[in-house]
Design a protein around this motif. Structure first.
Motif, PDB file in Angstrom:
ATOM      1  N   TYR A 117       0.874  -1.224   0.031  1.00  0.00           N
ATOM      2  CA  TYR A 117       0.169   0.140   0.014  1.00  0.00           C
ATOM      3  C   TYR A 117       0.925   1.346  -0.139  1.00  0.00           C
ATOM      4  CZ  TYR A 117      -3.599   3.431   1.248  1.00  0.00           C
ATOM      5  OH  TYR A 117      -4.265   4.622   1.207  1.00  0.00           O
ATOM      6  N   GLU A 118       2.103   1.065   0.743  1.00  0.00           N
ATOM      7  CA  GLU A 118       2.985   2.225   0.828  1.00  0.00           C
ATOM      8  C   GLU A 118       3.613   2.544  -0.384  1.00  0.00           C
ATOM      9  OE1 GLU A 118       5.092   1.599   4.450  1.00  0.00           O
ATOM     10  OE2 GLU A 118       3.484   1.847   5.495  1.00  0.00           O
ATOM     11  N   GLN A 119       4.187   1.413  -0.999  1.00  0.00           N
ATOM     12  CA  GLN A 119       5.056   1.403  -2.073  1.00  0.00           C
ATOM     13  C   GLN A 119       4.415   1.523  -3.590  1.00  0.00           C
ATOM     14  OE1 GLN A 119       8.218  -1.440  -1.824  1.00  0.00           O
ATOM     15  NE2 GLN A 119       8.817  -0.697   0.111  1.00  0.00           N
ATOM     16  N   LEU A 120       3.376   1.130  -3.644  1.00  0.00           N
ATOM     17  CA  LEU A 120       2.742   0.904  -4.910  1.00  0.00           C
ATOM     18  C   LEU A 120       1.659   2.034  -5.465  1.00  0.00           C
ATOM     19  CD1 LEU A 120       1.392  -2.667  -5.222  1.00  0.00           C
ATOM     20  CD2 LEU A 120       3.528  -1.791  -6.163  1.00  0.00           C
ATOM     21  N   SER A 121       1.748   2.666  -6.536  1.00  0.00           N
ATOM     22  CA  SER A 121       1.019   3.690  -6.926  1.00  0.00           C
ATOM     23  C   SER A 121      -0.412   3.201  -6.721  1.00  0.00           C
ATOM     24  CB  SER A 121       1.460   4.317  -8.367  1.00  0.00           C
ATOM     25  OG  SER A 121       0.870   3.147  -9.180  1.00  0.00           O
ATOM     26  N   SER A 122      -1.456   4.173  -6.897  1.00  0.00           N
ATOM     27  CA  SER A 122      -2.804   3.808  -6.741  1.00  0.00           C
ATOM     28  C   SER A 122      -3.018   3.078  -7.977  1.00  0.00           C
ATOM     29  CB  SER A 122      -3.705   5.111  -6.700  1.00  0.00           C
ATOM     30  OG  SER A 122      -3.413   5.820  -7.847  1.00  0.00           O
ATOM     31  N   PHE A 123      -2.691   3.304  -9.254  1.00  0.00           N
ATOM     32  CA  PHE A 123      -3.002   2.586 -10.249  1.00  0.00           C
ATOM     33  C   PHE A 123      -2.306   1.015 -10.141  1.00  0.00           C
ATOM     34  CE2 PHE A 123      -3.549   1.259 -14.530  1.00  0.00           C
ATOM     35  CZ  PHE A 123      -2.292   0.854 -15.065  1.00  0.00           C
ATOM     36  N   GLU A 124      -1.125   0.935  -9.784  1.00  0.00           N
ATOM     37  CA  GLU A 124      -0.530  -0.475  -9.303  1.00  0.00           C
ATOM     38  C   GLU A 124      -1.398  -1.096  -8.358  1.00  0.00           C
ATOM     39  OE1 GLU A 124       3.171   1.012  -8.250  1.00  0.00           O
ATOM     40  OE2 GLU A 124       4.096   0.245 -10.324  1.00  0.00           O
ATOM     41  N   ASN A 125      -1.971  -0.611  -7.319  1.00  0.00           N
ATOM     42  CA  ASN A 125      -2.602  -1.159  -6.261  1.00  0.00           C
ATOM     43  C   ASN A 125      -3.981  -1.701  -7.059  1.00  0.00           C
ATOM     44  OD1 ASN A 125      -1.888  -1.413  -3.441  1.00  0.00           O
ATOM     45  ND2 ASN A 125      -1.551   0.747  -3.750  1.00  0.00           N
ATOM     46  N   ARG A 162       6.461  -3.793 -12.578  1.00  0.00           N
ATOM     47  CA  ARG A 162       6.879  -3.153 -11.578  1.00  0.00           C
ATOM     48  C   ARG A 162       6.623  -3.576 -10.094  1.00  0.00           C
ATOM     49  NH1 ARG A 162       5.002   0.885 -15.056  1.00  0.00           N
ATOM     50  NH2 ARG A 162       2.884   1.129 -13.766  1.00  0.00           N
ATOM     51  N   ILE A 163       5.311  -4.360 -10.203  1.00  0.00           N
ATOM     52  CA  ILE A 163       4.904  -4.674  -8.973  1.00  0.00           C
ATOM     53  C   ILE A 163       5.777  -5.850  -8.447  1.00  0.00           C
ATOM     54  CG2 ILE A 163       2.816  -5.993  -7.491  1.00  0.00           C
ATOM     55  CD1 ILE A 163       1.118  -4.189  -9.698  1.00  0.00           C
ATOM     56  N   ALA A 221      -7.189  -4.399 -18.285  1.00  0.00           N
ATOM     57  CA  ALA A 221      -6.795  -3.233 -19.164  1.00  0.00           C
ATOM     58  C   ALA A 221      -8.230  -2.384 -19.387  1.00  0.00           C
ATOM     59  CB  ALA A 221      -6.092  -3.617 -20.389  1.00  0.00           C
ATOM     60  N   GLU A 222      -9.310  -3.472 -19.789  1.00  0.00           N
ATOM     61  CA  GLU A 222     -10.648  -2.914 -20.092  1.00  0.00           C
ATOM     62  C   GLU A 222     -11.474  -2.211 -19.071  1.00  0.00           C
ATOM     63  OE1 GLU A 222     -14.739  -5.025 -21.202  1.00  0.00           O
ATOM     64  OE2 GLU A 222     -12.942  -5.510 -22.242  1.00  0.00           O
ATOM     65  N   LYS A 223     -11.394  -2.788 -17.841  1.00  0.00           N
ATOM     66  CA  LYS A 223     -11.698  -2.239 -16.522  1.00  0.00           C
ATOM     67  C   LYS A 223     -10.974  -0.847 -16.112  1.00  0.00           C
ATOM     68  CE  LYS A 223     -13.487  -6.317 -14.015  1.00  0.00           C
ATOM     69  NZ  LYS A 223     -14.835  -5.811 -14.037  1.00  0.00           N
ATOM     70  N   LEU A 224      -9.954  -0.702 -16.427  1.00  0.00           N
ATOM     71  CA  LEU A 224      -9.086   0.603 -16.126  1.00  0.00           C
ATOM     72  C   LEU A 224      -8.847   1.579 -17.211  1.00  0.00           C
ATOM     73  CD1 LEU A 224      -6.595  -1.330 -13.519  1.00  0.00           C
ATOM     74  CD2 LEU A 224      -8.734  -0.102 -12.835  1.00  0.00           C
ATOM     75  N   ASP A 225      -9.617   1.163 -18.549  1.00  0.00           N
ATOM     76  CA  ASP A 225      -9.405   1.783 -19.466  1.00  0.00           C
ATOM     77  C   ASP A 225      -8.025   2.242 -19.998  1.00  0.00           C
ATOM     78  OD1 ASP A 225     -10.409   3.489 -21.704  1.00  0.00           O
ATOM     79  OD2 ASP A 225     -10.311   5.186 -20.883  1.00  0.00           O
ATOM     80  N   LYS A 226      -7.133   1.102 -19.944  1.00  0.00           N
ATOM     81  CA  LYS A 226      -5.627   1.125 -20.338  1.00  0.00           C
ATOM     82  C   LYS A 226      -5.534   0.233 -21.452  1.00  0.00           C
ATOM     83  CE  LYS A 226      -4.111   4.143 -17.269  1.00  0.00           C
ATOM     84  NZ  LYS A 226      -3.627   5.519 -17.449  1.00  0.00           N
ATOM     85  N   LYS A 227      -4.326   0.112 -21.819  1.00  0.00           N
ATOM     86  CA  LYS A 227      -3.877  -0.767 -22.734  1.00  0.00           C
ATOM     87  C   LYS A 227      -3.277  -2.259 -21.873  1.00  0.00           C
ATOM     88  CE  LYS A 227      -3.038   2.287 -26.538  1.00  0.00           C
ATOM     89  NZ  LYS A 227      -2.235   2.526 -27.651  1.00  0.00           N
TER      90      LYS A 227
END
Length: 189
Positions: free
Chosen positions: A139-147, A179-180, A163-169
Motif C-alpha cells: 500500500y505504501e510502495q505501490l501507486s494507486s494504479f498499481e494497487n 513493476r509490482i 486493461a478494459e476495466k481500468l481503460d488502459k492498454k
C-alpha cells in the motif's frame, strides 16, 4: 501554483534541495513539457507513453537533486540528459525482461492454488502476519494504479480484462505487473 518570476532555475534548485516542495513543484511544472517532448521521441518503444513520461519525470527529479552549476552545464542541458538516460534505462530494462524464458518464471500463486502446501496453525498465523506486513508495504510502495492492477490480478482477471476495466492498454497492465513484481522482490519479512 504561482511561480515567482524573480526566481531563477538555480534559486529554485537550491530551495528544492533544502526541502522546499513548492520550488520542486515549480521546476516540475516548468520542465514537464520538455520531459514530454523527450518521451515522445521514444514512442514505439516497449513502454507506453505514460510510462515513458513517468520515467522521464524520475530523471528530472534526479537532475534537480544532483545538479551542480560548478560542472559547467546549464540546468536545461543537464536535466534533458538525465531525462533521456532515465527513459533509455527503463527501455533497456523492459527489453531485458523479454529475454527471460517464460518457463523459468514461477508465479507466487501457482503452488498455493494447486494446494501443494498444508499449513499448521502456527504457520498459518505467521503467514497471516506476513500477509499483513506485505499488504501494508505494498500500500505504501505501490501507486494507486498499481494497487488497482494488483487487486484485479489477484482476483484472477486477465491482463485484457484488467486493461478494459481500468481503460488502459494491456501493455500498460503488463508494465504495472512487472513493476509490482520488482517491488515484491524487495520486501523482506
Amino acid at each position: 501554483m504561482h511561480i515567482d518570476s524573480n526566481n531563477t532555475d538555480m534559486e529554485l534548485i537550491e530551495k528544492s534541495k533544502n526541502g522546499d516542495s513548492t520550488a520542486t513543484d515549480a521546476l516540475i511544472m516548468k520542465y514537464r513539457p520538455t520531459v514530454e517532448a523527450i518521451a515522445m521521441k521514444y514512442i514505439g518503444a516497449p513502454l507506453e507513453k505514460d510510462d515513458l513520461v513517468q520515467e522521464g519525470m524520475i530523471g528530472l527529479l534526479a537532475a534537480i537533486n544532483s545538479y551542480s552549476k560548478n560542472k559547467g552545464a546549464k540546468f536545461i542541458t543537464y536535466s534533458a540528459t538525465c531525462v533521456k538516460n532515465s527513459i533509455q534505462n527503463a527501455i533497456k530494462k523492459q527489453s531485458r525482461m523479454k529475454d527471460i524464458p517464460q518457463n523459468s518464471i514461477v508465479t507466487l500463486e501457482e503452488d498455493y492454488m494447486d494446494n501443494k502446501f498444508a499449513l499448521s496453525a502456527e504457520d498459518e498465523f505467521l503467514a497471516k502476519e506476513s500477509v499483513n506486513i506485505l499488504t501494508d508495504t505494498l500500500y505504501e510502495q505501490l501507486s494507486s494504479f498499481e494497487n488497482e492492477v494488483l487487486k484485479l490480478h489477484i482476483v484472477g482477471y486477465s491482463y485484457n480484462v484488467i486493461a478494459e476495466k481500468l481503460d488502459k492498454k494491456p501493455k500498460a497492465i503488463d508494465n504495472a505487473i512487472q513493476r509490482i513484481r520488482k517491488k515484491l522482490e524487495a520486501v523482506s519479512f
